[in-house]
Each structure stands twice: as C-alpha cells, then as structure tokens.
Design a protein around this motif. Structure first.
Motif, PDB file in Angstrom:
ATOM      1  N   PRO A  53      14.501  -9.010   8.410  1.00 46.57           N
ATOM      2  CA  PRO A  53      13.248  -8.245   8.420  1.00 46.57           C
ATOM      3  C   PRO A  53      12.701  -8.088   7.005  1.00 46.57           C
ATOM      4  N   THR A  54      11.385  -8.054   6.897  1.00 51.24           N
ATOM      5  CA  THR A  54      10.726  -7.998   5.589  1.00 51.24           C
ATOM      6  C   THR A  54      10.188  -6.599   5.321  1.00 51.24           C
ATOM      7  N   ILE A  55      10.474  -6.108   4.122  1.00 51.61           N
ATOM      8  CA  ILE A  55      10.043  -4.788   3.677  1.00 51.61           C
ATOM      9  C   ILE A  55       9.064  -4.965   2.518  1.00 51.61           C
ATOM     10  N   LEU A  56       7.941  -4.269   2.584  1.00 51.53           N
ATOM     11  CA  LEU A  56       6.922  -4.311   1.527  1.00 51.53           C
ATOM     12  C   LEU A  56       6.874  -2.970   0.816  1.00 51.53           C
ATOM     13  N   VAL A  57       6.898  -3.021  -0.510  1.00 46.92           N
ATOM     14  CA  VAL A  57       6.726  -1.828  -1.346  1.00 46.92           C
ATOM     15  C   VAL A  57       5.540  -2.083  -2.268  1.00 46.92           C
ATOM     16  N   THR A  58       4.580  -1.163  -2.273  1.00 45.57           N
ATOM     17  CA  THR A  58       3.423  -1.292  -3.157  1.00 45.57           C
ATOM     18  C   THR A  58       3.318  -0.067  -4.056  1.00 45.57           C
ATOM     19  N   GLY A  59       2.834  -0.280  -5.263  1.00 50.96           N
ATOM     20  CA  GLY A  59       2.611   0.808  -6.207  1.00 50.96           C
ATOM     21  C   GLY A  59       1.343   0.554  -6.986  1.00 50.96           C
ATOM     22  N   GLY A  60       0.772   1.599  -7.540  1.00 53.66           N
ATOM     23  CA  GLY A  60      -0.393   1.442  -8.397  1.00 53.66           C
ATOM     24  C   GLY A  60      -1.640   0.969  -7.682  1.00 53.66           C
ATOM     25  N   VAL A  61      -1.745   1.199  -6.375  1.00 46.71           N
ATOM     26  CA  VAL A  61      -3.003   0.923  -5.677  1.00 46.71           C
ATOM     27  C   VAL A  61      -4.100   1.776  -6.303  1.00 46.71           C
ATOM     28  N   VAL A  80       9.809  -7.302  -0.864  1.00 45.40           N
ATOM     29  CA  VAL A  80       8.768  -7.723  -1.798  1.00 45.40           C
ATOM     30  C   VAL A  80       8.103  -6.473  -2.370  1.00 45.40           C
ATOM     31  N   VAL A  81       7.934  -6.464  -3.678  1.00 47.76           N
ATOM     32  CA  VAL A  81       7.395  -5.307  -4.386  1.00 47.76           C
ATOM     33  C   VAL A  81       6.176  -5.744  -5.190  1.00 47.76           C
ATOM     34  N   ALA A  82       5.026  -5.123  -4.916  1.00 45.23           N
ATOM     35  CA  ALA A  82       3.827  -5.309  -5.741  1.00 45.23           C
ATOM     36  C   ALA A  82       3.658  -4.023  -6.541  1.00 45.23           C
ATOM     37  N   PRO A  83       4.138  -3.984  -7.789  1.00 45.76           N
ATOM     38  CA  PRO A  83       4.265  -2.709  -8.491  1.00 45.76           C
ATOM     39  C   PRO A  83       2.986  -2.134  -9.071  1.00 45.76           C
ATOM     40  N   CYS A  84       1.985  -2.973  -9.350  1.00 47.19           N
ATOM     41  CA  CYS A  84       0.761  -2.453  -9.966  1.00 47.19           C
ATOM     42  C   CYS A  84      -0.433  -3.215  -9.409  1.00 47.19           C
TER      43      CYS A  84
END
Length: 312
Positions: A85-93, A122-126
C-alpha cells in the motif's frame, strides 16, 4: 489552517476597496507588498539532498515564477513494490506553515525506514516554496494552493503535485497533510482573503493546541484517534470552545473536526484514499518550541502508520 466563519469584524485590509473583489491591480499591489524572509535554497534543498543515499529523490517540476530557484522535489522509499500500500505525506502546501515542511523532512530522515518494508511512502515536503520564502499562505497570484486541488487548477503548486501523484500509477491508501494554525491567520491571511473576495472579514479565535481535520465522507474515526494519541505525547491538543467547536466546526472526537475535502478542493482530497488527515500544529502557543512542533508533525505521521499497520 482550515476554518469556517463565525462573527463579523470591522477591520479592513489595507489593499483594495471594501465590498469589491480584487482586480489584477490589487493582486499586483499585494504581491509587491511581500518580501523574501528566508531561503528555500538554504533551509530546505540541502536537507533533501542529504537524503539521496537512503531515499529516491524525484524532481517533479519547478515553479514558473523562477524555475531555477523553485524546483519541486519528492522523496520515495527505494523499496518500492506495487504490492505494498502507498502512503502520501505532504508538507508546505501553505508555505508559511514551517513545521509542515520541516516535520515532513524530519520524518523522512528519522522515521521513514521503520515502515518501508510494509509501505511505499512518498513525501512531498515543500509544495509551495515561494510561500515558504515569503512566509505566505498564497502563491504570487493571490491563489490559495490548499483550495486549488482540482482539474485545471489555477495554482501551479497544486497542479504539479497532483500530476506527480498521478504519475506514480498506484492507488494512494492514506494521505497525511502537514499544516499549522498560526496567529497570523487572524492578523493577516484571513483579512486578506476577505479583502480579495470583496467580503466582510469574519473574526474567529485561534485554538491553542494541535487538532486534526478528517474527511466528512470518510471520517476514519479510529485512524484519527490513533494520531491524536501519538501527538498528545508530544504536545497539547486543542480543546473545543464553549459551543463544542474548533474554528467553527463541530468537534467529532477529542481534537478532531471534519471537512468535505473534495468540495473544498483541499490537498487531502486530491485522491480517493481510504484514510486521510490534515494536521494543525499551533506554533504560536507559549507552551511549545519549534522542535516540539516538528516532533508533533512526525508523531502524527507515525501515529497514522502505526494504525495502518494494524488494519492491513
């Protein structure tokens, strides 16, 4: 920060004419009123580069405002497997919400490898580096990326990360989006929003403490409860007000409110994931430090993943 509206205030924002929506002229005036206060190239990009040995670093675009200055990066676990399973983490939206960015990077550095055998992460930090540099909620066009997650988005920030997530060619099972609620939401950003849209500014209180925003359509109560349980070991949880609400929304359990994610075009509504939450750290509380804010964001992601391990 996410919020509903409560009571009217007579404060008028210094740009624009009361009762009239901004034109391009006012947007330009607003943009010219912003200034660079910190550098993405110094604060964020070196931390991403430092993770190249242990994570896959993917450039998924660049902001047209200055492509050299604002490349967009995501981090992926190297043990990617379509069966996981895939987990998405986002920051700095919202770029001004500092612990969203640095909490995501801290998780990627210190915690992600404890879960890579179980999940693709997968992490999109900014997501909004221009907003990071100018400590701003909007992008340069006075558009809120966190109200712009829909097809044909007017926000490059939102459009780029949506295209990247789609390119992964996998269903996202869970999404944790890291945000803050700050005092400047009331002193600057919400008055600016009202002025931009030609509306009266509706005053509200900033809750003192951490809270979560779940999905009205898929509330996932036990998932949210797990996250709160981990976070309250690090920082205090925002109490409900005298009406049983936080930022104008009903508290559905300790420290949790729900929003209609897709209707509001929020980041956590970009996929049809089963589990989603938006964190809200309060960095202006006298009870917390910057480190505790970052740690709270990490605790939220860990609390989410620990719960998801149990329901696999």
């Amino acid at each position: 920060m996410l919020r509903m509206e409560t009571m009217q205030n007579s404060f008028q924002y210094p740009i624009g004419t009361p009762g009239q929506k901004w034109t391009d002229k006012e947007v330009q005036q607003w943009r010219e009123s912003t200034s660079v206060k910190r550098l993405y190239s110094e604060d964020v990009l070196p931390k991403i580069d430092a993770l190249r040995d242990t994570l896959e670093v993917v450039q998924y675009g660049a902001l047209s405002y200055d492509e050299q200055r604002f490349p967009l990066f995501a981090l992926k676990t190297k043990t990617w497997d379509p069966k996981k399973p895939t987990i998405l983490v986002t920051g700095g939206v919202h770029g001004y919400e500092t612990s969203g960015v640095h909490g995501a990077l801290q998780f990627a550095k210190e915690n992600i490898h404890s879960y890579e055998d179980i999940f693709n992460i997968v992490v999109a930090p900014c997501v909004s580096p221009w907003g990071y540099e100018t400590i701003n909620r909007w992008n340069p066009n006075a558009v809120d990326p966190n109200r712009s997650f829909y097809k044909g988005s007017p926000a490059e920030e939102s459009a780029n990360v949506m295209a990247f997530v789609e390119s992964l060619d996998t269903e996202v099972w869970a999404h944790v989006d890291l945000h803050e609620t700050t005092d400047t939401d009331e002193s600057e950003f919400r008055p600016a929003l009202a002025a931009r849209d030609g509306l009266d500014y509706i005053e509200d209180n900033v809750p003192d403490g951490f809270y979560l925003v779940g999905n009205t359509e898929k509330p996932a109560e036990a998932f949210q409860k797990s996250i709160i349980g981990y976070v309250e070991k690090v920082t205090h949880i925002a109490p409900a007000d005298s009406k049983g609400k936080i930022i104008g929304s009903d508290v559905v359990q300790h420290g949790v409110i729900n929003y209609p994610l897709k209707k509001l075009s929020l980041c956590t509504g970009m996929t049809d994931c089963d589990y989603s939450t938006t964190t809200e750290v309060y960095p202006d509380s006298p009870k917390v430090t910057d480190k505790e804010c970052n740690d709270a964001q990490v605790a939220a992601v860990v609390g989410a993943l620990e719960y998801l391990k149990q329901v696999l």
